[in-house]
Scaffold this active site. Sequence first.
Site, PDB file in Angstrom:
ATOM      1  N   GLY A  75      42.845  67.368  51.500  1.00 51.96           N
ATOM      2  CA  GLY A  75      44.005  66.487  51.694  1.00 51.96           C
ATOM      3  C   GLY A  75      44.696  66.352  50.357  1.00 51.96           C
ATOM      4  NE  ARG A  87      53.505  67.979  55.025  1.00 60.46           N
ATOM      5  CZ  ARG A  87      53.141  66.794  55.482  1.00 60.46           C
ATOM      6  NH1 ARG A  87      53.265  66.532  56.773  1.00 60.46           N
ATOM      7  NH2 ARG A  87      52.685  65.860  54.692  1.00 60.46           N
ATOM      8  CD  GLU A 116      37.716  59.487  55.613  1.00 58.23           C
ATOM      9  OE1 GLU A 116      38.913  59.564  55.943  1.00 58.23           O
ATOM     10  OE2 GLU A 116      37.325  59.552  54.442  1.00 58.23           O
ATOM     11  CG  ASP A 156      53.405  67.335  51.512  1.00 56.64           C
ATOM     12  OD1 ASP A 156      53.253  68.421  52.120  1.00 56.64           O
ATOM     13  OD2 ASP A 156      53.289  66.231  52.053  1.00 56.64           O
ATOM     14  N   GLY A 166      43.534  70.805  55.488  1.00 61.59           N
ATOM     15  CA  GLY A 166      42.496  71.553  56.195  1.00 61.59           C
ATOM     16  C   GLY A 166      42.756  71.611  57.693  1.00 61.59           C
ATOM     17  CD  GLU A 167      42.485  66.752  60.116  1.00 60.70           C
ATOM     18  OE1 GLU A 167      43.474  66.274  60.706  1.00 60.70           O
ATOM     19  OE2 GLU A 167      41.606  66.049  59.590  1.00 60.70           O
ATOM     20  CG  ASN A 220      40.764  52.812  53.819  1.00 58.36           C
ATOM     21  OD1 ASN A 220      40.612  52.446  52.656  1.00 58.36           O
ATOM     22  ND2 ASN A 220      40.930  54.081  54.166  1.00 58.36           N
ATOM     23  CG  HIS A 257      36.855  62.904  50.291  1.00 57.69           C
ATOM     24  ND1 HIS A 257      37.306  63.938  49.500  1.00 57.69           N
ATOM     25  CD2 HIS A 257      37.869  62.025  50.354  1.00 57.69           C
ATOM     26  CE1 HIS A 257      38.531  63.678  49.090  1.00 57.69           C
ATOM     27  NE2 HIS A 257      38.900  62.511  49.597  1.00 57.69           N
TER      28      HIS A 257
HETATM   29  P1  AMP Z   1      45.759  63.703  53.643  1.00 57.43           P
HETATM   30  O1  AMP Z   1      45.557  63.234  52.235  1.00 57.43           O
HETATM   31  O2  AMP Z   1      44.483  64.038  54.353  1.00 57.43           O
HETATM   32  O3  AMP Z   1      46.661  62.804  54.444  1.00 57.43           O
HETATM   33  O4  AMP Z   1      46.543  65.107  53.526  1.00 57.43           O
HETATM   34  C1  AMP Z   1      47.842  65.134  53.003  1.00 57.43           C
HETATM   35  C2  AMP Z   1      48.217  66.560  52.696  1.00 57.43           C
HETATM   36  O5  AMP Z   1      48.038  67.409  53.834  1.00 57.43           O
HETATM   37  C3  AMP Z   1      49.690  66.672  52.368  1.00 57.43           C
HETATM   38  O6  AMP Z   1      49.908  66.448  51.025  1.00 57.43           O
HETATM   39  C4  AMP Z   1      49.998  68.099  52.741  1.00 57.43           C
HETATM   40  O7  AMP Z   1      49.810  68.880  51.600  1.00 57.43           O
HETATM   41  C5  AMP Z   1      48.975  68.463  53.783  1.00 57.43           C
HETATM   42  N1  AMP Z   1      49.590  68.665  55.105  1.00 57.43           N
HETATM   43  C6  AMP Z   1      49.763  67.757  56.077  1.00 57.43           C
HETATM   44  N2  AMP Z   1      50.361  68.312  57.150  1.00 57.43           N
HETATM   45  C7  AMP Z   1      50.557  69.621  56.847  1.00 57.43           C
HETATM   46  C8  AMP Z   1      51.124  70.741  57.515  1.00 57.43           C
HETATM   47  N3  AMP Z   1      51.622  70.612  58.755  1.00 57.43           N
HETATM   48  N4  AMP Z   1      51.143  71.933  56.890  1.00 57.43           N
HETATM   49  C9  AMP Z   1      50.650  72.066  55.649  1.00 57.43           C
HETATM   50  N5  AMP Z   1      50.106  71.045  54.966  1.00 57.43           N
HETATM   51  C10 AMP Z   1      50.057  69.850  55.538  1.00 57.43           C
END
Ligand code: AMP
Length: 398
Positions: free
Chosen positions: A210, A285, A384, A283, A333-334, A7, A180
């Site tokens: 994400g 968090r 993916e 982010d 989402g996770e 990727n 996606h």
């Molecule tokens: P991705 O692009 O799928 O890697 O998702 C990244 C985003 O997931 C980050 O910018 C966070 O906003 C969110 N994220 C990841 N871990 C957590 C968590 N433990 N609690 C809340 N949001 C999270």
Amino acid sequence: MKILVINCGSSSLKYQVFDMDREEVLAKGLAERIGIKDSRLKHEVSSGQKVVIEQDLNDHIEAIQLVLKTLTDSKHGVLKDISEINAVGHRVAHGGPNFSSSVVITEDVKKEIRELFELAPLHNPANLQGIEAMEKLLPGVKQVAVFDTAFHQTMPPCAYLYGIPYEYYEKYKIRKYGFHGTSHKYVAQRAGEILGKPWEQLKIITCHLGNGASISAIKDGKSLENTMGFTPLEGVIMGTRSGNIDPSIVTFIMEKEGMSIEEINNFLNKKCGVLGVSGISSDFRDLEAACAQGNRRAQLAIEMFIYDVKLRIGAYTSILGGLDVLVFTAGLGENGIEVRRDICKDMEFFGIKIDEEKNKVRGKEAIISRDGEPVKVLVIPTNEELMIARDTKELVAR
Ligand code: AMP
């Protein structure tokens, strides 16, 4: 059969090696800062052993060279020789209107990926660089392209056309593509497996939340809608991307701020979204932490995101004619317990009611709806890479 999944981003390269006889990941890693100072490779084998190799990586060829060297290294490697790699699967962002499934890469396929550069200027050039580098380093090994847009090619014209003169669709391929797709398809299929029902018989909404976020409506095993559009800028408000705004805002800001086309593109993709609203971070968090400290704009940014996702769930339920399954995937989402709870709040009239205890889950598969509720709400970590490896295996075996 061993398959290498690649990727490529503009300055990064993620990889995983699968033993597809057992669908097992042997090793994975990430080359970062390709073409920039201080580049490095982070490599991890399935036993959990990790290594970071600091080395100048001037281009994707050098990055792939280092990946192949590391994969066959006597200490950190998982292959005796690179000839063990039977095929390579590449994630390709934009497949345009002509790719509705994965394909074995030929000169014609590469030409089409190149022709789509202007529709995905950040992604397709990097994807093609990875393909061409791999061809040089593993000559004769079959390569497969798996497109982010392919799954959404089943959208009907009334969903994918914009309200602009039809000749712009014909002349410039301006239409909604959706993104996606590999993730939406994976979690929808997996939801069917978890629930013990064929996914083709379920009305499913998948929320890939994400840093980039998109939502899909899936029925009869086909994508009917996706919030992303001509490019991944459309849709819900994201980490740094604006998502949907009135198009006149674009020309208005350009005029007021004296921005060029490049500047406004950069602004809409990198400076907007929850980062722009909160002024703090993209982010969640960081936003949740700031919110807990009473930061009003961080709270507002989260509220806007939740509002946007709720709107789409409502709209997509009407498109689907009902809803059986709601899936949350990707980083937020996770892992986002509060975000999932707030999205599902006051949705009982749709049959959506989550169990607050079951919802206290991060990064693993779970059914989080209350027992007996009509809509099953699931958390499913996306994969993916596995989908790319599966398609690659199937296509090279033909
Ligand atoms: P991705 O692009 O799928 O890697 O998702 C990244 C985003 O997931 C980050 O910018 C966070 O906003 C969110 N994220 C990841 N871990 C957590 C968590 N433990 N609690 C809340 N949001 C999270």
